[in-house]
Design a protein around this motif. Structure first.
Motif, short mmCIF file in Angstrom:
data_model
loop_
_atom_site.label_atom_id
_atom_site.label_comp_id
_atom_site.label_asym_id
_atom_site.label_seq_id
_atom_site.Cartn_x
_atom_site.Cartn_y
_atom_site.Cartn_z
N ARG A 122 9.30 6.61 6.09
CA ARG A 122 9.41 6.55 4.64
C ARG A 122 9.75 7.88 3.97
NH1 ARG A 122 7.06 2.06 2.51
NH2 ARG A 122 8.04 2.90 0.63
N ARG A 166 0.82 -1.21 0.00
CA ARG A 166 0.00 0.00 0.00
C ARG A 166 0.86 1.26 0.00
NH1 ARG A 166 -1.95 0.54 4.74
NH2 ARG A 166 -3.75 1.79 4.22
N ASN A 167 2.16 1.09 0.17
CA ASN A 167 3.02 2.28 0.26
C ASN A 167 4.33 2.01 -0.48
OD1 ASN A 167 3.86 4.83 0.97
ND2 ASN A 167 4.39 4.32 3.07
N PHE A 168 4.26 2.21 -1.78
CA PHE A 168 5.39 2.02 -2.67
C PHE A 168 5.88 3.41 -3.02
CE2 PHE A 168 6.69 -0.67 -6.59
CZ PHE A 168 7.78 0.13 -6.85
N LEU A 205 2.12 9.48 3.15
CA LEU A 205 2.20 8.47 4.21
C LEU A 205 3.67 8.37 4.62
CD1 LEU A 205 1.12 6.24 6.01
CD2 LEU A 205 1.01 4.73 4.02
N HIS A 222 8.42 1.87 10.22
CA HIS A 222 9.07 2.27 8.98
C HIS A 222 8.91 3.78 8.83
CE1 HIS A 222 8.04 -1.91 6.96
NE2 HIS A 222 8.82 -2.04 8.01
N GLN A 225 4.82 4.24 9.10
CA GLN A 225 3.89 3.15 9.40
C GLN A 225 4.50 2.33 10.53
OE1 GLN A 225 4.11 1.96 5.05
NE2 GLN A 225 2.13 1.07 5.57
N ARG A 251 3.64 -1.43 12.97
CA ARG A 251 2.78 -2.52 13.43
C ARG A 251 3.35 -2.97 14.77
NH1 ARG A 251 1.36 -7.27 9.46
NH2 ARG A 251 -0.20 -5.72 8.86
N VAL A 272 6.37 8.39 -5.98
CA VAL A 272 5.40 7.94 -4.97
C VAL A 272 4.25 7.24 -5.69
CG1 VAL A 272 3.78 8.63 -3.17
CG2 VAL A 272 5.97 9.83 -3.38
N ARG A 273 4.04 5.94 -5.38
CA ARG A 273 2.93 5.18 -5.96
C ARG A 273 2.00 4.67 -4.87
NH1 ARG A 273 4.50 1.11 -10.54
NH2 ARG A 273 6.03 2.26 -11.74
N THR A 274 2.00 5.36 -3.72
CA THR A 274 1.21 4.90 -2.58
C THR A 274 -0.26 4.74 -2.97
OG1 THR A 274 2.71 6.05 -1.11
CG2 THR A 274 0.55 5.49 -0.21
N THR A 275 -0.85 3.58 -2.64
CA THR A 275 -2.28 3.38 -2.89
C THR A 275 -3.12 3.52 -1.62
OG1 THR A 275 -1.97 1.00 -2.64
CG2 THR A 275 -1.92 1.88 -4.88
N ALA A 276 -2.47 3.53 -0.46
CA ALA A 276 -3.20 3.79 0.78
C ALA A 276 -3.79 5.20 0.71
CB ALA A 276 -2.26 3.67 1.98
N ASP A 312 2.77 -6.42 3.06
CA ASP A 312 2.07 -7.08 4.17
C ASP A 312 1.62 -8.45 3.70
OD1 ASP A 312 2.41 -4.79 5.57
OD2 ASP A 312 0.29 -4.33 5.83
N LEU A 351 9.33 -0.33 -0.70
CA LEU A 351 7.92 -0.67 -0.53
C LEU A 351 7.73 -1.52 0.70
CD1 LEU A 351 6.69 -3.45 -2.94
CD2 LEU A 351 9.08 -2.76 -2.90
N GLU A 352 6.57 -1.30 1.33
CA GLU A 352 6.15 -2.18 2.43
C GLU A 352 5.32 -3.28 1.82
OE1 GLU A 352 3.33 -0.99 1.75
OE2 GLU A 352 1.77 -1.54 3.19
#
Lengths: 289, 289
Positions: free
Chosen positions: B237, A252-254, B272, B235, B275, B277, B133-137, A262, A259-260
């Motif tokens: 970023r 989701r975060n490239f 973003l 992370h 991140q 977890r 940036v290619r973030t899809t979130a 999951d 990139l991450e």
């Protein structure tokens, strides 16, 4: 050596692969022979190496009643090569319900001991956890395994080693293989079914392998090439039921060349048994012609 | 000591909080005085402690041109107490674009050096990363800060220390505070805006704090009580733009007395930027009466 899961005489390929020998004079140090048969393309599978490291930490934490990796975080320092490896473990703390320790996987390189992976894990006893499940995540929707694409070395257009794939029965859904025909789905997602080719049933250490066996999610974004893992943290949340595992892998975060990714592993009883997140280096975008 | 971000003379509370003093005779060891003013309820904020550990590793990795924590994974071994702490660092590897090292944060307990946190971090230079940036979130949808609820110690029904909250300007959306009136939203989600009360702008180390300042997501599931972090991996970023940060915190796998909590930090430019977890111990469910 009952605290170490794999032995060289084990029936399954995976257990032979993660086998360790504890040194009698220095029990915190273990010897392994890693990667023979667990390579894919240019490297040894990162999830397999994590399972080897986790097996070493298991030898450190199991005597306190904490045999299972609840959370293990690994930083990948240099590419491991098939052959001998030394695992040096260090127990940080043992408590009532959990133990934490570190492990370094090292290999000889031109006569110098070179660190490949450094991991820290918090171990417990999955059998002792309460039964309550409030998971709100939902398992991936997948056609039946026999309606999926059996993933094998024939999809690789290079002559690299891909012995790993012969040990897996991995079935991907249609969208996850669309990139082969040059029409990647663009979802940034891979998903499929996994069982071991030799019938070895899943357990906590095998889940660490399962978290990292899908093809790189970047293929589904139209990007070929190598995505080396910088860091991967895995949570093992329950002992898996026997049978097929369902796997998902998504990003989701490239951004910024990183990139991450999951990953989730669901067992045949519908439980989310393992999760991981990794930070990887992105392949360079293909030049537009 | 230009490689260490905080100093005791710094203008901002955060920089004074994470200040370290490197030992002249043993530069891999640093001294700190942690937690004064960064407690919330019974403990010192885990994100703040992570920032202190990350600051120590910064001193190890920055000389190689790698000042920023790209990925840092911390295992929490025992509760830190306000007061002196020693940070022992160990550089594992320095490469062209990244360095990796470990750090232990230790405190004296009854005369014995006791490990509080063990972390491993892979550092790089965020300024050197490509711009793509290619973030899809997608960022959380939030009302404007002035339409949110200013989060403060007055919401605590105990007399515990909550100095942390005085250092933050934290605004939660309506759903994230519904549990106060006994009607938790049940989304398993917290979200809001953050800036530092003293105007200190965000940077990579502050993002580590930001990842762990929202109230426990379990409150939104109707469960009060302490959710101690076992392990947290962050992370970072990108360097954040100045201004308000948007935070989210959610759980999707609450089972077996443990829960995973995923946090995101979005900067004022809509990126973003961090991140995390974590795996945490769940509070015991309230007994039905």
């Amino acid at each position: 050596m009952s605290t170490i899961a794999g032995t060289v005489e084990a029936a399954s390929e995976f257990d032979r692969g993660i086998a360790l020998e504890q040194r009698h004079d220095e029990p915190s140090v273990l010897d392994a022979d890693v990667g023979g048969g667990w390579q894919v393309s240019k490297g040894i599978n990162g999830g397999f190496l994590l399972a080897v490291a986790a097996n070493a930490l298991r030898s450190t934490c199991a005597p306190a009643g904490h045999p299972d990796p609840l959370s293990i975080s690994a930083h990948y320092l240099s590419p491991a090569r098939p052959g001998p490896a030394v695992l040096r473990t260090d127990l940080a703390r043992t408590g009532r319900s959990m133990s934490t320790g570190s492990v370094s996987l090292l290999q000889d390189k031109d006569g110098a001991e070179t660190e490949r992976i450094r991991a820290t894990g918090t171990y417990g006893d999955l059998d002792s956890l309460p039964d309550e499940v409030r998971t709100t995540a939902t398992p991936p929707e997948l056609p039946a395994p026999e309606e999926c694409v059996a993933w094998s070395a024939r999809f690789f257009d290079n002559s690299g080693e891909s012995a790993l794939l012969e040990r897996l029965d991995l079935r991907l859904d249609e969208e996850s293989t669309a990139w082969i025909d040059g029409t990647p789905s663009g979802r940034g997602r891979m998903q499929g079914w996994l069982r071991m080719a030799d019938g070895r049933e899943p357990d906590p250490l095998l889940l660490l392998l399962a978290l990292d066996v899908l093809p790189p999610v970047t293929l589904d974004l139209g990007l070929g090439g190598w995505t080396p893992t910088l860091e991967l943290t895995a949570h093992v949340r329950a002992k898996p039921a026997p049978g097929w595992l369902r796997l998902t892998h998504a990003t989701r975060n490239f951004a910024g060349g990183l990139l991450e990714e999951d990953a989730e592993v669901w067992d045949s009883a519908g439980r989310l048994v393992a999760q991981s997140r990794q930070l990887a280096s992105a392949p360079r975008p293909a030049q537009s012609s």
